[in-house]
Design an enzyme around this catalytic site. Structure first.
Site, PDB file in Angstrom:
ATOM      1  N   TRP A 140       0.874  -1.166   0.000  1.00 30.58           N
ATOM      2  CA  TRP A 140       0.000   0.000   0.000  1.00 30.58           C
ATOM      3  C   TRP A 140       0.914   1.220   0.000  1.00 30.58           C
ATOM      4  O   TRP A 140       1.824   1.315   0.826  1.00 30.58           O
ATOM      5  CB  TRP A 140      -0.867  -0.037   1.252  1.00 30.58           C
ATOM      6  CG  TRP A 140      -1.857   1.052   1.393  1.00 30.58           C
ATOM      7  CD1 TRP A 140      -2.724   1.504   0.436  1.00 30.58           C
ATOM      8  CD2 TRP A 140      -2.115   1.834   2.561  1.00 30.58           C
ATOM      9  NE1 TRP A 140      -3.507   2.504   0.957  1.00 30.58           N
ATOM     10  CE2 TRP A 140      -3.160   2.731   2.270  1.00 30.58           C
ATOM     11  CE3 TRP A 140      -1.569   1.855   3.847  1.00 30.58           C
ATOM     12  CZ2 TRP A 140      -3.670   3.634   3.186  1.00 30.58           C
ATOM     13  CZ3 TRP A 140      -2.075   2.757   4.779  1.00 30.58           C
ATOM     14  CH2 TRP A 140      -3.123   3.641   4.437  1.00 30.58           C
ATOM     15  N   ASP A 222      -0.366  -5.165   9.598  1.00 28.16           N
ATOM     16  CA  ASP A 222      -1.414  -4.279   9.113  1.00 28.16           C
ATOM     17  C   ASP A 222      -2.592  -5.188   8.763  1.00 28.16           C
ATOM     18  O   ASP A 222      -2.490  -5.998   7.842  1.00 28.16           O
ATOM     19  CB  ASP A 222      -0.930  -3.505   7.882  1.00 28.16           C
ATOM     20  CG  ASP A 222      -1.980  -2.519   7.382  1.00 28.16           C
ATOM     21  OD1 ASP A 222      -1.673  -1.746   6.448  1.00 28.16           O
ATOM     22  OD2 ASP A 222      -3.116  -2.502   7.904  1.00 28.16           O
ATOM     23  N   LYS A 258     -13.307  -1.544   6.026  1.00 26.92           N
ATOM     24  CA  LYS A 258     -13.850  -2.464   5.030  1.00 26.92           C
ATOM     25  C   LYS A 258     -14.838  -3.451   5.648  1.00 26.92           C
ATOM     26  O   LYS A 258     -15.934  -3.638   5.125  1.00 26.92           O
ATOM     27  CB  LYS A 258     -12.719  -3.265   4.356  1.00 26.92           C
ATOM     28  CG  LYS A 258     -11.959  -2.493   3.313  1.00 26.92           C
ATOM     29  CD  LYS A 258     -10.914  -1.583   3.922  1.00 26.92           C
ATOM     30  CE  LYS A 258     -10.043  -0.948   2.864  1.00 26.92           C
ATOM     31  NZ  LYS A 258      -9.238   0.163   3.411  1.00 26.92           N
TER      32      LYS A 258
END
Lengths: 412, 386
Positions: A140, A222, A258
């Site tokens: 990311w 993460d 999400k």
């Protein structure tokens, strides 16, 4: 009047993924498809407010005993405890032994940032900005900025994506860990690696953990897609829990953007696992100081929604169903896309589409092919070839598959 | 062994300590005058009527903001333009500004704060990589503004330094400059070529009139001073935990504003990506819906009026108690906080003998005073000061 103090401020490049969406919005072509930004979409191509979220929002709105007072600096206690419990598991030895801590944060980004700021101040000495930070290649794109802005001077990459075989470069990864200076920090994606969708298998995670233990490397997980990746919270947290069971001290930055669809309420949690209570308490006390100068105390709305949901067996079940709905739709789109490409006889192999996991797929399209997709076919995806499976619908699958076929056959 | 064995325990927050001690106290007459949040006349948190009227957002509005959150860009006077980005209440807005200055204001590293200032100002700017200095502000002898001291100090601040000003309702003293004094300050900072950073956390909450409370900010801008501004909607809309705030930069023109905006996004993205929607949505709905805005103005005036009335009642009760001291400053000061002038030993006695909790500097939160306890407070203060 004197010249402006800001005359020399250069124009910064736009954040690529948001620019993509902006371009998509301005596109007038009726066939357009947005496979860019990482947010879930329904089969109608719309954002989805989870039914359980809508229900809980209404409960909160109707509850006149609630107010808008400040949360504690570290966040809503019920949220923190439940959020960490979700990551570590109900029967986590670390929770039982009271050696975990939690910091409610502004999304996954905020959790990463607090963790990074803390590590820069207190890890591997005091204010040791030279500690190497390893980020997967690719990762990311914001990971890099988080650690740079936290003050780290030596950010490196570790091998991850093998473009040739379209899978994990495990050997490269392990080599990098062997070569890394002791005490280096490694950013690990707990599941549904962004952007490749390629995760280590449990056996591979075991190998990774063994090297990290031997070389005293710090695991910073993460976890942005727990539940969303496979549909199972436990399965998606396997790696984090394995590391905990192996006795690691670690950080895990969690996002509820999400899996709760709460993107813009900024709900995240930094879970800290330490050797014992005393160490964790001191760590939290220092994290409080960092939080105080960054945002003082976190926003309450999203945390309330998540805490209320996780604390109620009934609501938790509803949430689990909602998450599975999202995960299943993604899995369906994966298999549908793959079967179309294979039927079309699109050159190359396409099993990676279904073998990859989570929201994203690294298609393997090169920048020229991507440009073709965007400019000629009005299908928006990242220059890296990353697509968001959530952007696919039963209505646009054919068009996207045909377009990929064209891109691959026409452009080399 | 642990990675963290050498990590020291962080010092306890002084204000939090006050609340903790208050909570433990079993005296039925106890008062918490440390709290930095508004309370109604029953001592309860107050959810504004206009805030209640804003229902949960429409289902569709779940998209991520593109780093900037709710913002607008419009021309002001002449070619000047401004950029506003949503911030995490006042703290987050101050921090974005501090980081922006650290990165782009190469001419100066020093931030001048009034003495005293909000406790969190110093660590915010320090964590952003700037250095702290101060200018005289509060005169403990008169419990009011040391205007000549302030002007002396400000006149000597090196050019291109950053000066932080509290727009209204100075925290912690409650001491604000009069308009004439603001005018002199504006002239001086202009002459000294200082970068002005306003912190406005109490607009409307101070006098009850949002225009009056923003007067200084607007005057400076009218004088051609391109200020930085941090705003909080925590107090004036009671949105504390929703973290609604904004950071504004006045720029030479629209083109510059666009460049500045692009850099603010680059700063925000690795901090928290994009801001939380709920508080901003509530604030925005209120500000943009005429009936709600009207209701808000009435309610914020209601809060300010109650505070002002408590100040008046406290002083009249002190007189009734027979106090011979001059308590005029309690009425002259404005906003949530009041620097009583009480000394640490007197504060100690208030805590120990009367279960009245405040910070050692003698600061009280007037929000913690109600019509039922103002008499008790006056009595206690008189006892420790007579």
């Amino acid at each position: 009047m004197a010249a402006s103090i800001f005359s020399a401020v250069p124009r910064a490049p736009p954040v690529a993924v948001f620019k993509l969406t902006a371009d998509f919005r301005e596109d007038g072509d009726s066939r357009k498809v947005n496979l860019g930004v990482g947010a879930y979409r329904t089969d109608e191509g719309k954002p989805w407010v989870l039914p359980v979220v809508k229900k809980v929002e209404q409960m909160i709105a109707n509850d006149n005993s609630l107010n808008h007072e400040y949360l504690p600096i570290l966040g809503l206690p019920e949220f923190r405890a439940n959020a960490s419990r979700i990551a570590l598991g109900d029967d986590s030895p670390a929770i039982k032994e009271n050696r975990i801590g939690s910091v409610q944060s502004l999304g996954g980004t905020g959790a990463l940032r607090i963790g990074a700021e803390f590590l820069r101040r207190w890890y591997n000495g005091n204010n040791n900005t030279a500690t190497p930070v390893y980020i997967s290649a690719p990762s990311w794109e914001n990971h890099n900025s988080v650690f740079v802005d936290a003050g780290f001077k030596d950010i490196r990459t570790y091998h991850y994506w093998d473009a040739a075989k379209r899978g994990l470069d495990l050997q490269g990864l392990l080599n990098d860990m062997e070569q890394a200076p002791e005490f280096s920090i490694f950013i690990l994606h707990a599941c549904a690696h962004n952007p490749t969708g390629t995760d280590p298998t449990p056996d591979q995670w075991k190998q990774i953990a063994a090297v990290m233990k031997r070389r005293f490397l710090f695991p910073f997980f993460d976890s942005a897609y727990q539940g969303f990746a496979s549909g199972s919270l436990d399965k998606d947290a396997w790696a984090v829990r394995y590391f905990v069971s192996e006795g690691f001290e670690l950080f895990c930055a969690q996002s509820f953007s999400k899996n709760f669809g709460l993107y813009n309420e900024r709900v995240g949690n930094l879970t800290v696992v330490g050797k014992d209570t005393d160490n964790v308490q001191r760590v939290l006390s220092q994290m409080e100081k960092i939080v105080r100068t960054t945002w003082s105390n976190p926003p309450s709305q999203g945390a309330r929604i998540v805490a209320t949901t996780l604390a109620s067996p009934q609501l938790f079940t509803e949430w689990y169903d909602n998450v599975k709905t999202m995960a299943d739709r993604v899995l369906l789109m994966r298999s549908e896309l793959r079967s179309r490409l294979e039927s079309l006889g699109t050159p190359g192999t396409w099993n990676h589409i279904t073998e990859q996991i989570g929201m994203f797929s690294f298609t393997g399209l090169n920048p020229k092919q991507v440009e073709y997709m965007v400019k000629e076919k009005h299908i928006y995806l990242m220059a890296s070839g990353r697509i968001n499976m959530c952007g696919l619908t039963t209505k646009n699958l054919d068009y996207v598959a045909k377009s990929i076929h064209e891109a691959v056959t026409k452009i080399q | 062994s642990s990675w963290w064995s050498h990590v020291e325990m962080g010092p306890p927050d002084p204000i939090l300590g006050v609340t903790e001690a208050y909570k433990r106290d079993t005296n039925s007459k106890k008062m918490n005058l440390g709290v930095g949040a508004y309370r109604d006349d029953n001592g309860k948190p107050y959810v504004l009527g206009c805030v209640r009227k804003v229902r949960p957002g429409p289902a569709a509005r779940r998209r991520q903001g593109a780093g900037g959150g709710l913002r607008r860009l419009a021309p002001t006077q002449g070619s000047r333009a401004y950029v506003t980005v949503q911030g995490i209440s006042g703290t987050g807005s101050l921090r974005i500004g501090a980081n922006f200055l650290q990165r782009f204001f190469k001419a100066g590293r020093d931030v001048y704060l009034p003495k005293p200032s909000w406790g969190n100002h110093t660590p915010i700017f320090r964590d952003a990589g700037l250095q702290l200095q101060s200018y005289r502000y509060y005169d403990p002898n008169t419990c009011s503004l040391d205007f000549s001291g302030a002007m002396d100090d400000i006149a000597r601040i090196p050019e291109k330094s950053i000066i932080l000003l509290h727009a209204c309702a100075h925290n912690p003293t409650g001491v604000d400059p009069r308009q004439e004094q603001w005018k002199e300050m504006a002239a001086t900072v202009k002459k000294r070529n200082l970068l002005v950073y306003f912190d406005m956390a109490y607009q409307g909450f101070a006098s009850g009139d949002i225009d009056r409370d923003a007067w200084a900010v607007r005057y400076f801008i009218e004088q051609g001073i391109n200020v930085l501004l941090s705003q909080s909607y925590a107090k004036n809309m009671g949105l504390y935990g929703e973290r609604a705030g904004a950071f504004t930069v006045i720029c030479s023109d629209a083109e510059e504003a666009k460049r500045v905006e692009s850099q603010l996004k680059i700063l925000i993205r690795p901090m928290y990506s994009n801001p939380p929607l709920n508080g901003a949505r509530i604030a925005s709905t209120i500000l943009n819906t005429p009936e709600l805005r009207k209701e808000w103005l009435v309610e914020v005036k209601g809060m300010a009026d109650r505070i002002i009335s408590m100040r008046t009642q406290l002083v009249s009760n002190l007189k009734k108690e027979g106090s011979s001291h001059n308590w005029q400053h309690i009425i002259d000061q404005i906003g949530m906080f009041c620097f009583t002038g009480l000394k640490p030993e007197q504060v100690d006695r208030l805590i120990k003998e009367f279960s009245i909790y405040m910070t050692k500097d003698g600061r009280i939160s007037v929000a913690g005073v109600t019509s039922s306890n103002v008499g008790y407070l006056a009595h206690a203060i008189h006892q420790v000061t007579k």
